[in-house]
Design a protein around this motif. Structure first.
Motif, PDB file in Angstrom:
ATOM      1  N   GLY A  27       0.827  -1.197   0.000  1.00 50.92           N
ATOM      2  CA  GLY A  27       0.000   0.000   0.000  1.00 50.92           C
ATOM      3  C   GLY A  27       0.863   1.248   0.000  1.00 50.92           C
ATOM      4  O   GLY A  27       2.096   1.157   0.097  1.00 50.92           O
ATOM      5  N   THR A  28       0.191   2.368  -0.089  1.00 50.66           N
ATOM      6  CA  THR A  28      -1.226   2.594  -0.333  1.00 50.66           C
ATOM      7  C   THR A  28      -1.415   3.389  -1.616  1.00 50.66           C
ATOM      8  O   THR A  28      -0.450   3.919  -2.157  1.00 50.66           O
ATOM      9  CB  THR A  28      -1.884   3.366   0.831  1.00 50.66           C
ATOM     10  OG1 THR A  28      -1.140   4.595   1.035  1.00 50.66           O
ATOM     11  CG2 THR A  28      -1.857   2.592   2.121  1.00 50.66           C
ATOM     12  N   LEU A 125      -3.415  -3.114   1.006  1.00 52.12           N
ATOM     13  CA  LEU A 125      -3.680  -2.498   2.308  1.00 52.12           C
ATOM     14  C   LEU A 125      -4.603  -1.314   2.100  1.00 52.12           C
ATOM     15  O   LEU A 125      -4.352  -0.465   1.248  1.00 52.12           O
ATOM     16  CB  LEU A 125      -2.373  -2.046   2.976  1.00 52.12           C
ATOM     17  CG  LEU A 125      -2.469  -1.461   4.389  1.00 52.12           C
ATOM     18  CD1 LEU A 125      -1.180  -1.747   5.156  1.00 52.12           C
ATOM     19  CD2 LEU A 125      -2.724   0.040   4.387  1.00 52.12           C
ATOM     20  N   ALA A 155       5.015  -0.782   3.178  1.00 51.18           N
ATOM     21  CA  ALA A 155       3.822   0.024   2.919  1.00 51.18           C
ATOM     22  C   ALA A 155       4.203   1.495   2.864  1.00 51.18           C
ATOM     23  O   ALA A 155       4.946   1.980   3.720  1.00 51.18           O
ATOM     24  CB  ALA A 155       2.769  -0.205   4.002  1.00 51.18           C
TER      25      ALA A 155
END
Length: 339
Positions: A27-28, A125, A155
């Motif tokens: 992510g994101t 995510l 992430a």
């Protein structure tokens, strides 16, 4: 002839070596993941295989399940602030990627000299029940007997106030969301806005990724604002590579004898930011947008509490509180500059 290597990650086919990814970017959206994957793919020891996003662990509504894209997002990842009564958050969802570990590995042909493959999909995510389903599927997929072959998790997170206000700017709606007034929010917000709001409470997601996928030491967070800032980009990228490959100068493409690939990352590479249309927000100059941000960055707001929890999850690191309690507006405005 094919053979499985001793490390259980790699396979040979027609003299080509294919390896399961040792790194997953989860992510994101709209945070600079395309640029980061581009930088990593240029490293002599890393490859994202045939493409940046393989979608193997993405989920979608299963045919005939009655689940829609919106209803699948109504449940936050750890169910602590559910906006629906859904009992089984992953029911009615189907995984996009199918096949065995070998099938997945065949999407990652290894160039000469490369040692690790990675898959970067920002949709793993931050999408309610889909995020939870992706997380659980990754854990199940890499489990072999009593051995976990879990990849390292990366992430990229962007200021949650500006992210949420890009999706909704009406002041009554923003006020209800900031106050965690979910019932009232449904009266003044479009349904998808309420359903998706928990996507920006990163702590709800990160806490579950810690719990199921190796803990804090296996989950690396990148701050989108630092990645997009030309003054800090090099440090962000090289620190991440040290986490992924180890603290050895050779992993950065440097050799004392001057042989081998040129130093990585080069200035020309880091001068590139891809998909800037996604990381910029054309709405940031409107009055409604700024009023929305002001509401979301109040010290008692829902997102402020989420940020406090994220700081605690990351060992008290204050970098993960995007705005200060004493001067929330000025800090939130820092995200407007996407140079």
């Amino acid at each position: 002839e094919e053979e499985e290597e001793d490390d259980e990650r790699c396979y040979w086919s027609s003299s080509t070596r294919y390896c399961l990814p040792s790194i997953l970017g989860v992510g994101t959206v709209n945070s600079g993941t395309t640029s980061l994957a581009h930088y990593l793919n240029a490293h002599p020891l890393l490859t994202y295989g045939t493409k940046k996003e393989h979608h193997f662990f993405r989920f979608r509504p299963a045919a005939g399940s009655g689940v829609t894209l919106s209803t699948g997002r109504q449940v936050d990842v750890n169910l602590t602030h559910s906006t629906t009564t859904t009992a089984a958050p992953t029911a009615g969802l189907a995984q996009v990627g199918r096949g065995s570990r070998r099938d997945y590995a065949l999407e990652f042909p290894m160039p000469p000299g490369a040692t690790k493959a990675f898959d970067f999909d920002p949709c793993y995510l931050g999408h309610g029940a889909y995020s939870r389903a992706s997380m659980l599927a990754i854990g199940d997929f890499f489990l072999q007997g009593d051995r976990m072959l879990l990849p390292k998790i990366v992430a990229v997170l962007r200021n949650p106030a500006t992210q949420s206000c890009r999706r909704q700017r009406k002041v009554p709606c923003a006020a209800a969301l900031a106050a965690s007034n979910w019932t009232g929010a449904r009266d003044v917000c479009a349904p998808p806005v309420v359903d998706n709001f928990h996507n920006y409470c990163y702590s709800e997601h990160v806490e579950e990724w810690h719990r199921h996928l190796g803990g804090q030491d296996n989950v690396y967070l990148v701050k989108s604002e630092e990645l997009r800032n030309g003054d800090t980009r090099r440090t962000v990228v090289t620190d991440l590579v040290r986490f992924l490959l180890g603290d050895d100068g050779s992993v950065l493409g440097r050799r004392s004898d001057g042989r081998g690939p040129p130093p990585w990352p080069g200035d020309a590479l880091l001068s590139e930011m891809l998909n800037v249309h996604a990381t910029k927000s054309s709405q940031t100059q409107t009055d409604d947008f700024q009023r929305c941000v002001d509401l979301q960055t109040r010290p008692d707001s829902f997102l402020s509490k989420c940020n406090e929890r994220l700081v605690a999850l990351r060992g008290g690191d204050p970098r993960w509180f995007w705005w200060s309690a004493s001067s929330s507006t000025s800090c939130a405005r820092d995200d407007v500059d996407t140079s």
